[in-house]
Write an enzyme that holds these catalytic residues in place. Sequence first.
Site, PDB file in Angstrom:
ATOM      1  N   GLY A 102      40.714  33.163  39.097  1.00  0.00           N
ATOM      2  CA  GLY A 102      39.642  32.211  38.798  1.00  0.00           C
ATOM      3  C   GLY A 102      38.631  32.089  39.928  1.00  0.00           C
ATOM      4  N   ASN A 136      37.315  34.247  41.569  1.00  0.00           N
ATOM      5  CA  ASN A 136      36.276  35.291  41.525  1.00  0.00           C
ATOM      6  C   ASN A 136      34.965  34.770  40.942  1.00  0.00           C
ATOM      7  OD1 ASN A 136      38.058  37.114  42.635  1.00  0.00           O
ATOM      8  ND2 ASN A 136      38.708  37.972  40.670  1.00  0.00           N
ATOM      9  N   CYS A 167      43.145  47.541  37.062  1.00  0.00           N
ATOM     10  CA  CYS A 167      42.606  46.921  38.277  1.00  0.00           C
ATOM     11  C   CYS A 167      42.015  45.551  37.977  1.00  0.00           C
ATOM     12  CB  CYS A 167      41.540  47.814  38.898  1.00  0.00           C
ATOM     13  SG  CYS A 167      42.223  49.270  39.707  1.00  0.00           S
ATOM     14  N   GLY A 168      42.385  44.946  36.851  1.00  0.00           N
ATOM     15  CA  GLY A 168      42.003  43.557  36.624  1.00  0.00           C
ATOM     16  C   GLY A 168      40.794  43.327  35.724  1.00  0.00           C
ATOM     17  N   LYS A 169      40.425  44.313  34.898  1.00  0.00           N
ATOM     18  CA  LYS A 169      39.289  44.066  33.988  1.00  0.00           C
ATOM     19  C   LYS A 169      39.620  42.962  33.000  1.00  0.00           C
ATOM     20  CE  LYS A 169      38.332  48.288  32.438  1.00  0.00           C
ATOM     21  NZ  LYS A 169      39.277  49.052  33.267  1.00  0.00           N
ATOM     22  N   SER A 195      41.422  51.747  35.577  1.00  0.00           N
ATOM     23  CA  SER A 195      42.499  51.217  34.739  1.00  0.00           C
ATOM     24  C   SER A 195      43.467  50.383  35.577  1.00  0.00           C
ATOM     25  CB  SER A 195      43.275  52.377  34.115  1.00  0.00           C
ATOM     26  OG  SER A 195      42.383  53.270  33.487  1.00  0.00           O
ATOM     27  N   ARG A 204      48.620  57.524  29.942  1.00  0.00           N
ATOM     28  CA  ARG A 204      47.680  58.620  29.735  1.00  0.00           C
ATOM     29  C   ARG A 204      48.115  59.835  30.559  1.00  0.00           C
ATOM     30  NH1 ARG A 204      43.575  57.921  32.132  1.00  0.00           N
ATOM     31  NH2 ARG A 204      43.719  55.810  32.957  1.00  0.00           N
ATOM     32  N   ARG A 254      40.303  49.249  43.942  1.00  0.00           N
ATOM     33  CA  ARG A 254      41.332  48.719  44.856  1.00  0.00           C
ATOM     34  C   ARG A 254      41.123  49.375  46.197  1.00  0.00           C
ATOM     35  NH1 ARG A 254      46.174  46.550  42.504  1.00  0.00           N
ATOM     36  NH2 ARG A 254      45.907  46.629  40.266  1.00  0.00           N
ATOM     37  N   GLY A 291      46.200  55.414  25.012  1.00  0.00           N
ATOM     38  CA  GLY A 291      45.033  56.176  25.457  1.00  0.00           C
ATOM     39  C   GLY A 291      45.033  57.617  24.965  1.00  0.00           C
ATOM     40  N   LYS A 348      39.791  55.686  24.243  1.00  0.00           N
ATOM     41  CA  LYS A 348      39.301  56.511  25.356  1.00  0.00           C
ATOM     42  C   LYS A 348      38.635  57.791  24.854  1.00  0.00           C
ATOM     43  CE  LYS A 348      40.995  53.612  28.252  1.00  0.00           C
ATOM     44  NZ  LYS A 348      40.106  52.756  29.029  1.00  0.00           N
ATOM     45  N   ASP A 358      37.301  46.304  28.257  1.00  0.00           N
ATOM     46  CA  ASP A 358      37.581  47.686  28.675  1.00  0.00           C
ATOM     47  C   ASP A 358      36.406  48.644  28.508  1.00  0.00           C
ATOM     48  OD1 ASP A 358      39.497  49.568  29.696  1.00  0.00           O
ATOM     49  OD2 ASP A 358      39.699  50.409  27.690  1.00  0.00           O
ATOM     50  N   TYR A 360      51.188  57.426  22.863  1.00  0.00           N
ATOM     51  CA  TYR A 360      50.708  56.386  23.780  1.00  0.00           C
ATOM     52  C   TYR A 360      49.224  56.058  23.523  1.00  0.00           C
ATOM     53  CZ  TYR A 360      48.880  54.028  27.786  1.00  0.00           C
ATOM     54  OH  TYR A 360      48.212  53.118  28.565  1.00  0.00           O
ATOM     55  N   ALA A 396      53.512  48.779  30.632  1.00  0.00           N
ATOM     56  CA  ALA A 396      53.794  48.152  29.330  1.00  0.00           C
ATOM     57  C   ALA A 396      52.522  47.454  28.842  1.00  0.00           C
ATOM     58  CB  ALA A 396      54.927  47.142  29.477  1.00  0.00           C
ATOM     59  N   ARG A 397      52.346  47.414  27.537  1.00  0.00           N
ATOM     60  CA  ARG A 397      51.071  46.945  26.991  1.00  0.00           C
ATOM     61  C   ARG A 397      51.257  45.917  25.886  1.00  0.00           C
ATOM     62  NH1 ARG A 397      46.118  49.425  29.037  1.00  0.00           N
ATOM     63  NH2 ARG A 397      46.886  50.914  30.549  1.00  0.00           N
ATOM     64  N   HIS A 446      33.205  52.451  31.089  1.00  0.00           N
ATOM     65  CA  HIS A 446      34.535  51.851  31.216  1.00  0.00           C
ATOM     66  C   HIS A 446      34.368  50.483  31.877  1.00  0.00           C
ATOM     67  CE1 HIS A 446      38.936  52.449  32.807  1.00  0.00           C
ATOM     68  NE2 HIS A 446      38.919  51.805  31.667  1.00  0.00           N
TER      69      HIS A 446
END
Length: 599
Positions: free
Chosen positions: A508, A510, A267-269, A265, A86, A414, A216, A223, A294, A214, A382-383, A243
């Site tokens: 896990g 968490n 951060c582990g969603k 973005s 983005r 974070r 986003g 988005k 997301d 890309y 990379a996605r 979000h």
Amino acid sequence: MAAIRNEIPLDVENTAMGSQLEALNQWVMDVARLTQPDRIQWCDGSDTEFEELVQQMEADGTLLPLNSETHPRSWLHRSHPDDVARVEHLTFVCTTDREDAGPNNHWMAPADARAKMDALFEGCMRGRTMYVIPYCMGPIDSPLSRCGVEITDSPYVVANMRIMTRMGAAALARIEREGSFVRGLHSIGELDPDRRFIMHFPEELTIQSYGSGYGGNALLGKKCHALRIASHQARNEGWLAEHMLILGVENPKGETHYIAAAFPSACGKTNLAMLIPPEGYRNAGWKVWTVGDDICWMRPGPDGRLYAINPEAGFFGVAPGTSEKSNPNALATIQHDTIFTNVGVTADNQPWWEGLDNRVPSIDWRGNAYDFNAGPAAHPNARFTVSARQCPSWSPKAEDAQGVPISAIVFGGRRASLVPLVFEARDWTHGVLVGAAMGSETTAAATGAVGVMRRDPMAMKPFCGYNFADYFSHWLSFDKPGAKLPKVFHVNWFRKGDDGKFLWPGFGENLRVLEWMIGRVEGKAAAQETPIGALPRAEDIHLDGVALSDEARSVLFGFDRAGWQAEFDSLAGFLDEFGERLPGALKEEHGRIAAELRT
Ligand code: OXD
Ligand code: MN
């Protein structure tokens, strides 16, 4: 209509008819006149259409087939190397009054933005096909869903939109019924970073994006529509576009609580949304269900609770770091029918990225022979694009037209220091302040420096389509008589010790924190009150089997008064940026806690 079509040299394959669609047809023709494509293709979302697109993209090298034994019907796409994330500095919210966009957005006057974009779009689709993509964000029959139409000259975008949205005939039928839709115009242009803009006109429910392919920037349902335009719409209509991931936690008694969690973005969603419970929990009958990874649209139901849908139909997840340890469900999801973008490949043509396993790749994301010294094999952003239906933990409730009732809202970023593992806000107003105060280190999901701490309220800094001050007021407005609002929490999975290593095992494990939150929702779990909220003591969370050092215990569950005083001083400076528009209730809440911290 016929006269308009005859004026331009187009081979119109088929067109949407019907009086409700007149406005859509008119817009499509206006865009065609401006962009001058060779062909117009209305997308119906069918398998045949997808197959044809794939064949065409395989033929011209846009999609490279991967190993069909290990990854059937999966492809690699290599983007232009300057088009990998983005572009927040090129993303604008164009409202009539600059103040409506707020200090949180780049702003341009709508007339100036339109003139700039018209000049870019003029003739840009010559020699190309213009695809018209009707899509629905959310289950097709849900009153919470909203529709849009994206016009694009990128078949890669069409293929991704087919995975990420409910695209095609059913969406067009809903548009015809409702007569309203978000208009998104996209062209990859020349993929030149100097001729790239992502413009939003929330007052006109319009998006214009030029110069990037890309996700986003180019999959406009995501988005641009589901967050920037939808947040503006949601404010006018009394709901929230956030979000956030949505997950369901089912306890051994078969009761499920749904939780919505906002993290910035990368951060582990996705990892949290697909969490696999630790063995002991699994054996006892705990399950986690994925509703979204997301975006979350929420609105109050008749019983006063907030009900949420995931407007998306797929995952556009970050590949690096996804592994059997971090996210086995994601790995299972992307074994077939997946588009990978900017990953490396192994010698036998399997997709590969850093953190996946210890094989050595043979080709990097740019298509060069892999050289350890030349940088990572996969781009850090990379996605993978994949249908949510392929996810083993996909919730049967994810398609529910009424949405799922939300028991808890979680904010998190974070934060290497200061912020404990988890705390609970005192009430809704405090919860809104906790969200507004969110800070996080930047990641590779957007261009620019990585690892820089910035304020990212509700993880919406890049995505809120209007002034944050008004957004905070909107959040506060949900606290009204009859409302049964979720409890609000803050988590930090990323706290580091003196040696720079993470103190909490995450993934896990968490679930232990989610279990404590549910205990708080049900009035069963204990905590100690502090000025920043209710913190569990180590003994309030089930930690059996988790090896934590003494340092980890005291830091993860500790409250550092002096550190929080400094944090609140810095927060005051941030809130001041919004001037008089900042809601008084938020200012007062900040002042109350700051005073408590000083006593
Ligand atoms: C995303 C992002 O792609 O937040 O979801 O950047
Ligand atoms: Mn995101």
